[in-house]
Design an enzyme around this catalytic site. Structure first.
Site, PDB file in Angstrom:
ATOM      1  N   ASP A  29       0.859  -1.176   0.000  1.00  0.00           N
ATOM      2  CA  ASP A  29       0.000   0.000   0.000  1.00  0.00           C
ATOM      3  C   ASP A  29       0.899   1.231   0.000  1.00  0.00           C
ATOM      4  O   ASP A  29       2.035   1.186   0.486  1.00  0.00           O
ATOM      5  CB  ASP A  29      -0.890  -0.006   1.241  1.00  0.00           C
ATOM      6  N   ASP A  31       0.044   5.006   0.801  1.00  0.00           N
ATOM      7  CA  ASP A  31      -0.076   6.016   1.854  1.00  0.00           C
ATOM      8  C   ASP A  31       0.061   5.372   3.234  1.00  0.00           C
ATOM      9  O   ASP A  31      -0.732   4.511   3.608  1.00  0.00           O
ATOM     10  CB  ASP A  31      -1.421   6.737   1.751  1.00  0.00           C
TER      11      ASP A  31
END
Length: 280
Positions: A29, A31
């Site tokens: 992922d 962020d």
């Protein structure tokens, strides 16, 4: 640990933990896992939501958006529209959906999402975003071990953020919010984004690990049948660890440098008990 520049971490000194030697690829992922941008998204959401709450809510529903708890519960890891809809529904503010081209405002779900995006764009024009050093170290170590890497994000800003932080070239594949919109991929906790990244890498989920800091993401990875789901707990108090475990994380680490050898702490990553994913 604070994020820092992407280059010059001496990752070649490190190997990777046994749990990652079982896989051929890792999907990260973006962020909060690769770059320190989750807090920026949370502030942008707060400004957009608080404007809507001031205009449209009353009583307890009008309390300001909490950039920690509300962000993690309703918007973290989701597309702009899905995040806006989830939070507004939680406060009983049923807004018309509107259209993707709605200008920033409070009149529709898309308008609130556009207001968030405008605030985020404003921040990016004035600041820089940096990668987490431990993640960069792990990326270099994975490259040396010939483990393919992908970056995934529901945000349309992801490619720009990865380039700005100097780590884009460390990924074989990037799947972002623009790709999701073009391919009509549903957002997390649906595993579609992760599955698309694995497809582009040419590795099946059963040979791929996922690193995520959002419960919607760990749940998505578990639903997708990925080999290892690594939760990343960035909060100072470890408040999200139990939730990440309940929603599918096989282990939770405070920083991805814990998956390096011999640099990781002697105790190693915290391993979850039996998998028990709560319904979405």
């Amino acid at each position: 640990m604070k994020p820092g520049p992407a280059a010059g971490h001496g990752a070649s000194r490190h190997g990777i933990a046994p749990v990652l030697r079982r896989v051929r690829a890792v999907v990260f992922d973006t962020d909060g896992v690769i770059i320190d941008s989750a807090g920026i998204h949370a502030v942008a959401w707060k400004r957009a939501f608080d404007a809507c709450l001031r205009e449209r809510a009353s009583g307890s529903a009008a309390r300001p958006f909490d950039p920690d708890d509300d962000y993690r519960t309703y918007v973290d890891g989701k597309s702009r529209f899905d995040g806006a809809l989830a939070f507004l529904d939680s406060r009983g503010l049923g807004r018309p959906q509107g259209e993707p081209g709605d200008p920033p405002g409070t009149g529709s779900v898309w308008a609130v999402a556009a207001a968030k995006d405008a605030k985020f764009d404003e921040w990016l024009r004035e600041h820089r975003v940096e990668a987490w050093p431990g993640t960069v170290q792990l990326l270099h170590a994975l490259r040396l071990e010939q483990v393919s890497c992908a970056a995934v994000s529901a945000s349309r800003h992801a490619r720009d953020l990865l380039s700005m932080s100097g780590v884009a070239e460390l990924f074989h594949v990037i799947v972002d919010g623009n790709d999701a919109a073009r391919l009509r991929l549903p957002g997390k906790p649906d595993p579609a984004l992760f599955l698309e990244a694995a497809r582009r890498l040419g590795t099946p989920p059963c040979a791929t690990a996922v690193a995520e800091d959002a419960v919607s993401g760990t749940e998505a990875a578990r639903r997708g049948g990925f080999a290892v789901v690594i939760g990343v707990e960035r909060s100072a108090r470890g408040a999200a660890t139990a939730r990440l475990e309940r929603h599918g994380a096989d282990m939770v680490v405070g920083d991805l440098s814990e998956l390096l050898t011999p640099a990781g702490p002697a105790a190693g990553p915290r391993t979850a008990g039996p998998r028990a994913v709560e319904p979405g």
